[in-house]
Design a protein around this motif. Structure first.
Motif, short mmCIF file in Angstrom:
data_model
loop_
_atom_site.label_atom_id
_atom_site.label_comp_id
_atom_site.label_asym_id
_atom_site.label_seq_id
_atom_site.Cartn_x
_atom_site.Cartn_y
_atom_site.Cartn_z
N LEU B 9 0.83 -1.21 0.00
CA LEU B 9 0.00 0.00 0.00
C LEU B 9 0.87 1.25 0.00
N GLY B 10 0.40 2.29 -0.66
CA GLY B 10 1.09 3.58 -0.61
C GLY B 10 2.44 3.54 -1.28
N SER B 11 3.38 4.33 -0.74
CA SER B 11 4.66 4.51 -1.42
C SER B 11 5.76 3.62 -0.87
N ASP B 12 5.44 2.82 0.13
CA ASP B 12 6.45 1.95 0.74
C ASP B 12 6.75 0.81 -0.23
N ALA B 13 8.01 0.77 -0.72
CA ALA B 13 8.36 -0.20 -1.76
C ALA B 13 9.17 -1.38 -1.21
N GLY B 36 1.43 -5.79 -6.59
CA GLY B 36 2.64 -4.98 -6.74
C GLY B 36 2.66 -3.78 -5.81
N LEU B 37 3.44 -2.78 -6.22
CA LEU B 37 3.68 -1.59 -5.39
C LEU B 37 2.67 -0.48 -5.69
N TYR B 38 2.68 0.53 -4.82
CA TYR B 38 2.02 1.82 -5.06
C TYR B 38 0.51 1.69 -5.24
N SER B 63 5.87 2.37 6.13
CA SER B 63 4.67 3.22 6.26
C SER B 63 4.11 3.05 7.67
#
Lengths: 540, 143
Positions: B9-13, B36-38, B63
């Protein structure tokens, strides 16, 4: 394990399960041959034994702990705290919104602003972050990759200009590596927001600008560390980073720069893992390889252009959430490896890394770890203290050969940028991370307190973790909106238009980015303009 | 076996954990849709709807897992997937664990979770939801 079985094991002889390094190099029981580096001296080409003749006898490495969280004001307080504790350089980490070129009110970052690093959107923010820090006397590493590295550096330059410090007097580093900053994650992290070719180009624009205007500034820091943290080994770490750095250098030469103009301002960021002798050998091999590449392949004449200079962070991958105090011991050994390997600056990873950003107390402990090694152990009093060790010299040669073979392979496949785009690097990383996980899961790779010697009944110590102000992300969102509403910026729109045209025309983006930032643009506005110029939009 | 949607979730990659979990679940015979991401919570909920997910898992490292879990839980409820078990993986401090548990999360998997424990726990959750659905509808769940 029952005590009965333990006693049996001691009787049989407690010994390692194998005799391999972390990279899989089989170690001999002992070596009796002449070390090959005989005749090499610290401070002399190819610098295997260190880039300076006297190394730490003349100057210790820089104690450069990464920091950054919340608002720029909060981060500024931590910077001053670190300097008071004996940090000798700063290392500014930004949150993901800043790194990816978005302002804090973008919906993707809801609830996350300021959590992985400090939140910077405006020139005001940058002024607050560096309040009271003399930019020409304290060096700062700015952890931002392209394209956001361009507006971030522009804001730093603008702060310096307002204080009357010329660009040529600034000391520090912009990480500025398009491929490696987020390479700890999968390829999607690097391709999602901007095309790779565009990020590489902006990175080179920044390097070129710094080469011309900021002669004491490091123009790039190839982030081998973040790649290593996925589980790849020391050979891959070195081969990937050196291949990419060589490609950057070749591209700068293709832009008309002389190797001796920029090579001495290129630098690396590498890991110090648990395998002490292998890590020392890795750094020695990287120095030898880089020096020869610069001189023999790129024709650098100046010795300084042949210096492989590296910042080091102690590896976090071997740290555990279980029995976290064990991490203090690990970090101390890793820090020692970095020192014995001749690093230029060190970040000692905090023992609470597996849970949160460092608290003040764990940050201080990291600095104290380095100070104990620097001031109490005397390992700093002779350059390259492991030079001439049969094992370390043998390992240096062996890793050098293995790294060069992998670099040749990458070259034959079209170069690092090309194999990265083709997904080859991602395949290597995924294979390595799963292998690492399997080895830890099976116990083949011993991790004390996790898969061996773990006392299930022992209660974990109560730890105080760093905690955020709950209101902070919301406050940052309100701030940037209020900033946009109140700014008097008649020059902003023309500056952004000029930036759009220059970006589309393939000109160096730095001059128009500087103008846009001076005119009041936020980092998000600059990066959105990049996207418009190249016709790239991100689904959100 | 079951159909499981996993996402960052969000910007945590930081995706080492979630990709490993995806692999374990696939090897354990489950069908895994890794988003996946983002992702926003809304996107994950849409995917869960489209895929008719039996279980949703989100991963958080850098996050705020409490915030992310609350938003995910509310969003799933908003699209009528309140009964689909939500599991959370990642770096969660003991205090956060207490808070997340209160949000109606089926399980939290922290660092060091072993493969067998994860698979057993997921199997238990799936069996419990199937049982609950049988009781509520009088007909067995299609999965």
């Amino acid at each position: 394990m029952s005590t009965d079985r333990l006693f049996d094991r001691y009787l049989e002889g407690e010994r390692p399960a194998d005799f391999k390094t972390l990279s899989g190099v089989e170690l001999p029981a002992f070596l009796a041959d002449r070390p090959s580096a005989a005749g090499e001296r610290p401070g002399q080409y190819p610098f295997t034994r260190g880039i300076h003749a006297e190394m730490y006898r003349q100057r210790l490495w820089t104690r450069r702990q990464q920091s950054g969280y919340g608002t720029p004001r909060e981060s500024n307080e931590r910077l001053h705290y670190l300097l008071r504790q004996g940090a000798t350089g700063l290392n500014i980490d930004t949150d993901m919104a800043t790194k990816l070129g978005f302002d804090p009110d973008h919906p993707l970052f809801e609830g996350e602003v300021g959590r992985q690093g400090t939140s910077i959107a405006t020139l005001e923010d940058m002024e607050q972050l560096f309040d009271g820090i003399p930019l020409d006397r304290v060096s700062s590493t700015l952890i931002v990759q392209p394209p956001a590295s361009a507006p971030f550096l522009a804001m730093y330059l603008a702060v310096a200009r307002r204080r009357g410090i010329p660009p040529s007097a600034l000391i520090g580093t912009i990480m500025n590596c398009a491929l490696t900053q987020l390479a700890g994650a999968t390829q999607q992290a690097i391709t999602h927001f901007f095309p790779i070719d565009f990020s590489v180009r902006v990175g080179l624009d920044v390097m070129e600008y710094c080469t011309r205007e900021m002669r004491r500034w490091n123009i790039v820091n190839v982030n081998a560390y973040n790649m290593r943290e996925t589980g790849i080994n020391a050979i891959q770490e070195a081969a990937f980073a050196l291949s990419l750095a060589l490609e950057y250098a070749e591209r700068l030469i293709a832009r008309g720069l002389d190797a001796d103009a920029f090579a001495q301002r290129m630098a690396f960021f590498t890991a110090a893992h648990m395998d002490l002798f292998e890590e020392v050998a890795k750094l020695r091999a990287m120095r030898r390889i880089w020096a020869r590449l610069m001189r023999e392949r790129l024709g650098a004449k100046d010795d300084r252009s042949c210096w492989f200079r590296t910042a080091i962070q102690t590896a976090a991958l071997p740290l555990t959430a279980q029995e976290p105090l064990n991490n203090i011991v690990r970090a101390a050994i890793q820090t020692l490896a970095a020192v014995l390997g001749g690093s230029q600056s060190i970040h000692t990873t905090s023992y609470d890394e597996a849970y949160a950003l460092p608290s003040e107390a764990s940050h201080r402990l990291s600095i104290r770890t380095q100070q104990v090694i620097g001031y109490e152990t005397n390992v700093v009093k002779s350059a390259d203290p492991l030079g001439g060790s049969h094992l370390v010299e043998w390992l240096t040669d062996r890793l050098e050969a293995d790294i060069l073979a992998m670099m040749d392979d990458i070259r034959a496949r079209g170069g690092f940028v090309s194999v990265f785009k083709a997904g080859w690097v991602e395949q290597q990383i995924l294979a390595a991370r799963f292998e690492h996980m399997d080895r830890v899961e099976s116990g083949e790779q011993p991790v004390v307190g996790l898969n061996c010697f773990h006392d299930e009944e022992e209660e974990e110590p109560k730890m105080e973790f760093f905690a955020y102000e709950q209101e902070m992300p919301e406050a940052r969102m309100r701030y940037v909106r209020e900033y946009r509403a109140r700014r008097q910026a008649p020059a902003l729109q023309p500056a952004l238009d000029a930036l759009r045209r220059a970006t589309a025309a393939g000109e160096n983006v730095m001059p128009p980015v500087l103008a846009a930032v001076e005119a009041g643009a936020t980092i998000g506005e600059v990066c959105r303009t990049f996207g418009e110029a190249i016709g790239h939009t991100v689904e959100s | 076996m079951a159909r499981i949607v996993l996402a960052k979730l969000g910007s945590d990659a930081h995706d080492l954990g979630v990709t490993a979990v995806a692999r374990w679940l696939r090897e354990g015979g489950h069908e895994v849709v890794y988003a996946g991401l983002y992702n926003t919570p809304e996107r994950v909920a849409q995917i869960a709807l489209q895929e008719d997910a039996d279980l949703v898992g989100v991963s958080c490292l850098s996050s705020d897992p409490v915030y992310a879990t609350r938003r995910m839980r509310q969003t799933l409820e908003g699209v009528g997937l309140g009964r689909v078990p939500l599991v959370v993986g990642g770096v969660v401090t003991p205090d956060m664990k207490v808070e997340i548990s209160r949000l109606g999360v089926a399980a939290i998997f922290g660092p060091g979770t072993r493969r067998e424990r994860l698979l057993e726990s997921i199997a238990g959750l799936l069996a419990a939801t199937t049982h609950a659905q049988v009781a509520a509808d009088g007909t067995p769940s299609p999965h």
